[in-house]
Design a protein around this motif. Structure first.
Motif, PDB file in Angstrom:
ATOM      1  N   LEU A 147      -5.367  -2.239 -11.555  1.00 45.06           N
ATOM      2  CA  LEU A 147      -6.390  -2.839 -10.658  1.00 45.06           C
ATOM      3  C   LEU A 147      -5.963  -4.097 -10.034  1.00 45.06           C
ATOM      4  CD1 LEU A 147      -9.218  -2.011  -9.568  1.00 45.06           C
ATOM      5  CD2 LEU A 147     -10.231  -3.410 -10.956  1.00 45.06           C
ATOM      6  N   LEU A 148      -5.229  -4.991 -10.697  1.00 40.59           N
ATOM      7  CA  LEU A 148      -4.570  -5.996 -10.273  1.00 40.59           C
ATOM      8  C   LEU A 148      -3.489  -5.700  -9.344  1.00 40.59           C
ATOM      9  CD1 LEU A 148      -4.921  -8.618 -13.221  1.00 40.59           C
ATOM     10  CD2 LEU A 148      -6.051  -8.611 -11.314  1.00 40.59           C
ATOM     11  N   PHE A 149      -2.563  -4.855  -9.691  1.00 44.40           N
ATOM     12  CA  PHE A 149      -1.434  -4.607  -9.082  1.00 44.40           C
ATOM     13  C   PHE A 149      -2.065  -3.844  -7.511  1.00 44.40           C
ATOM     14  CE2 PHE A 149       2.133  -1.598  -8.209  1.00 44.40           C
ATOM     15  CZ  PHE A 149       3.287  -2.735  -8.016  1.00 44.40           C
ATOM     16  N   SER A 150      -3.072  -3.171  -7.691  1.00 45.48           N
ATOM     17  CA  SER A 150      -3.638  -2.425  -6.404  1.00 45.48           C
ATOM     18  C   SER A 150      -3.987  -3.463  -5.297  1.00 45.48           C
ATOM     19  CB  SER A 150      -4.454  -1.424  -6.592  1.00 45.48           C
ATOM     20  OG  SER A 150      -5.743  -1.594  -7.389  1.00 45.48           O
ATOM     21  N   ALA A 151      -4.832  -4.438  -6.172  1.00 45.75           N
ATOM     22  CA  ALA A 151      -5.034  -5.572  -5.167  1.00 45.75           C
ATOM     23  C   ALA A 151      -4.070  -6.356  -4.517  1.00 45.75           C
ATOM     24  CB  ALA A 151      -5.877  -6.446  -6.118  1.00 45.75           C
ATOM     25  N   CYS A 152      -3.100  -6.573  -5.317  1.00 38.75           N
ATOM     26  CA  CYS A 152      -1.922  -7.327  -4.717  1.00 38.75           C
ATOM     27  C   CYS A 152      -1.123  -6.345  -3.634  1.00 38.75           C
ATOM     28  CB  CYS A 152      -0.859  -7.524  -5.672  1.00 38.75           C
ATOM     29  SG  CYS A 152      -1.226  -8.762  -6.648  1.00 38.75           S
ATOM     30  N   ILE A 153      -1.066  -4.969  -3.785  1.00 38.78           N
ATOM     31  CA  ILE A 153      -0.496  -3.942  -2.715  1.00 38.78           C
ATOM     32  C   ILE A 153      -1.502  -3.970  -1.510  1.00 38.78           C
ATOM     33  CG2 ILE A 153       0.022  -1.608  -2.502  1.00 38.78           C
ATOM     34  CD1 ILE A 153       0.951  -1.381  -5.310  1.00 38.78           C
ATOM     35  N   PHE A 154      -2.731  -4.107  -1.612  1.00 41.48           N
ATOM     36  CA  PHE A 154      -3.745  -3.988  -0.737  1.00 41.48           C
ATOM     37  C   PHE A 154      -3.453  -5.425   0.381  1.00 41.48           C
ATOM     38  CE2 PHE A 154      -6.619  -0.726  -2.643  1.00 41.48           C
ATOM     39  CZ  PHE A 154      -6.366   0.084  -1.785  1.00 41.48           C
ATOM     40  N   ALA A 155      -3.548  -6.552  -0.400  1.00 37.98           N
ATOM     41  CA  ALA A 155      -3.225  -7.724   0.055  1.00 37.98           C
ATOM     42  C   ALA A 155      -1.849  -7.691   0.918  1.00 37.98           C
ATOM     43  CB  ALA A 155      -3.137  -8.898  -0.809  1.00 37.98           C
TER      44      ALA A 155
ATOM     45  N   ILE B 195      -2.436  -5.888   4.367  1.00 39.43           N
ATOM     46  CA  ILE B 195      -3.220  -6.613   5.071  1.00 39.43           C
ATOM     47  C   ILE B 195      -2.183  -7.897   5.947  1.00 39.43           C
ATOM     48  CG2 ILE B 195      -5.047  -8.534   5.342  1.00 39.43           C
ATOM     49  CD1 ILE B 195      -6.655  -6.680   3.352  1.00 39.43           C
ATOM     50  N   ILE B 196      -1.427  -8.372   4.820  1.00 40.40           N
ATOM     51  CA  ILE B 196      -0.511  -9.452   5.387  1.00 40.40           C
ATOM     52  C   ILE B 196       0.559  -8.816   6.424  1.00 40.40           C
ATOM     53  CG2 ILE B 196       1.368 -11.007   4.698  1.00 40.40           C
ATOM     54  CD1 ILE B 196      -0.258 -11.879   2.152  1.00 40.40           C
ATOM     55  N   LEU B 197       1.060  -7.518   6.211  1.00 39.81           N
ATOM     56  CA  LEU B 197       2.240  -7.016   6.679  1.00 39.81           C
ATOM     57  C   LEU B 197       1.420  -6.504   8.200  1.00 39.81           C
ATOM     58  CD1 LEU B 197       4.229  -4.645   4.400  1.00 39.81           C
ATOM     59  CD2 LEU B 197       5.018  -6.956   5.540  1.00 39.81           C
ATOM     60  N   GLU B 198       0.240  -6.160   8.051  1.00 38.24           N
ATOM     61  CA  GLU B 198      -0.489  -5.772   9.227  1.00 38.24           C
ATOM     62  C   GLU B 198      -0.667  -6.593  10.358  1.00 38.24           C
ATOM     63  OE1 GLU B 198      -4.205  -3.048  10.180  1.00 38.24           O
ATOM     64  OE2 GLU B 198      -4.175  -3.577   8.710  1.00 38.24           O
ATOM     65  N   ASN B 199      -0.978  -7.775   9.765  1.00 33.81           N
ATOM     66  CA  ASN B 199      -1.417  -9.157  10.627  1.00 33.81           C
ATOM     67  C   ASN B 199      -0.336  -9.868  10.997  1.00 33.81           C
ATOM     68  OD1 ASN B 199      -4.192  -8.388  10.787  1.00 33.81           O
ATOM     69  ND2 ASN B 199      -4.505  -9.590   8.588  1.00 33.81           N
TER      70      ASN B 199
ATOM     71  N   SER C 137       5.398  -0.601  11.135  1.00 34.32           N
ATOM     72  CA  SER C 137       4.877   0.906  11.620  1.00 34.32           C
ATOM     73  C   SER C 137       3.631   1.186  10.710  1.00 34.32           C
ATOM     74  CB  SER C 137       6.148   1.747  11.719  1.00 34.32           C
ATOM     75  OG  SER C 137       6.123   2.433  10.256  1.00 34.32           O
ATOM     76  N   ALA C 138       2.585   2.173  11.487  1.00 41.44           N
ATOM     77  CA  ALA C 138       1.822   2.617  10.969  1.00 41.44           C
ATOM     78  C   ALA C 138       2.086   3.545   9.817  1.00 41.44           C
ATOM     79  CB  ALA C 138       0.849   3.452  11.948  1.00 41.44           C
ATOM     80  N   VAL C 139       2.983   4.283   9.669  1.00 44.31           N
ATOM     81  CA  VAL C 139       3.638   5.000   8.695  1.00 44.31           C
ATOM     82  C   VAL C 139       3.823   4.129   7.279  1.00 44.31           C
ATOM     83  CG1 VAL C 139       5.218   6.408   8.057  1.00 44.31           C
ATOM     84  CG2 VAL C 139       4.462   6.885  10.254  1.00 44.31           C
ATOM     85  N   ILE C 140       4.594   3.089   7.620  1.00 40.71           N
ATOM     86  CA  ILE C 140       4.974   2.307   6.256  1.00 40.71           C
ATOM     87  C   ILE C 140       3.405   1.757   5.912  1.00 40.71           C
ATOM     88  CG2 ILE C 140       5.699   0.205   5.447  1.00 40.71           C
ATOM     89  CD1 ILE C 140       8.249   0.886   7.166  1.00 40.71           C
ATOM     90  N   LEU C 141       2.704   1.191   6.884  1.00 44.65           N
ATOM     91  CA  LEU C 141       1.174   0.582   6.135  1.00 44.65           C
ATOM     92  C   LEU C 141       0.442   1.722   5.613  1.00 44.65           C
ATOM     93  CD1 LEU C 141       0.438  -1.676   9.361  1.00 44.65           C
ATOM     94  CD2 LEU C 141       1.270  -2.332   6.984  1.00 44.65           C
ATOM     95  N   ASN C 142       0.498   2.885   6.229  1.00 42.67           N
ATOM     96  CA  ASN C 142      -0.473   3.782   5.411  1.00 42.67           C
ATOM     97  C   ASN C 142      -0.028   4.379   4.315  1.00 42.67           C
ATOM     98  OD1 ASN C 142      -2.471   4.336   7.338  1.00 42.67           O
ATOM     99  ND2 ASN C 142      -1.291   5.779   8.741  1.00 42.67           N
TER     100      ASN C 142
END
Length: 183
Positions: A114-122, A125-129, A134-139
């Motif tokens: 769960l902590l690892f997935s939270a870091c990946i989500f973060a 978000i950082i990469l997106e902003n 690319s959208a493919v990598i973010l997806n």
């Protein structure tokens, strides 16, 4: 056979003693395979076949009621009775310790995932902003994070309850009253 008929048959066959403990009858005609041929010196264990029979019958035990195991046999002498009682208790103590470790490991793994997935989500978000990723990598990163999230949920909410039921079975067997009867 209809479900209601089968359910009623199971209820009718549920024998209880005066303390509302579920009675399990075990008929031993030949005690040659009752004990496991392998065990730590001084700590006998029941065989896999004996454990399988007991597991099958104890797993239907209600959570708050105990178990009374009545072993009927002319093949078991007085000295073997104490050894067999000890072997049953030892087997379920080993099972209890094994599952307790598995429960701890599952809890640790689910928290880490769960902590690892939270870091990946973060990270997503950082990469997106901050970058033009690319959208493919973010997806792909998003899917990767969801996989870890789902695995954490699966371990904690789906696998752990099964292990808790096994612990209840082990506790019931450890606390069981064991009585020997001669046929």
């Amino acid at each position: 056979m209809k479900y209601k008929t089968l359910k009623q048959e199971l209820i009718d066959n549920d024998e209880r003693d005066e303390n509302n403990r579920r009675i399990i009858h075990l008929n031993v005609t030949d005690d040659g395979n009752f004990l496991s041929p392998l065990s730590v010196k001084g700590n006998p264990l029941i065989s896999g076949e004996t454990a399988e029979f007991l597991n099958l019958n104890i797993k239907h035990n209600l959570k708050d009621s105990g178990v009374k195991l009545i072993i009927s046999s002319n093949a078991i002498d007085e000295t073997e009775k104490e050894i067999y009682k000890t072997a049953i208790k030892n087997y379920y103590r080993v099972e209890y310790k094994t599952i307790w470790k598995e429960l701890r490991r599952n809890l640790f793994c689910s928290i880490i995932m769960l902590l690892f997935s939270a870091c990946i989500f973060a990270l997503a978000i950082i990469l997106e902003n901050t970058t033009n990723a690319s959208a493919v990598i973010l997806n792909m990163i998003d899917v990767f994070a969801w996989v870890f999230t789902w695995e954490a949920v699966d371990i904690f909410f789906l696998q752990r309850p099964k292990l808790h039921k096994e612990q209840q079975r082990n506790t019931a067997a450890i606390d069981a009253e064991i009585v020997f009867e001669c046929d």
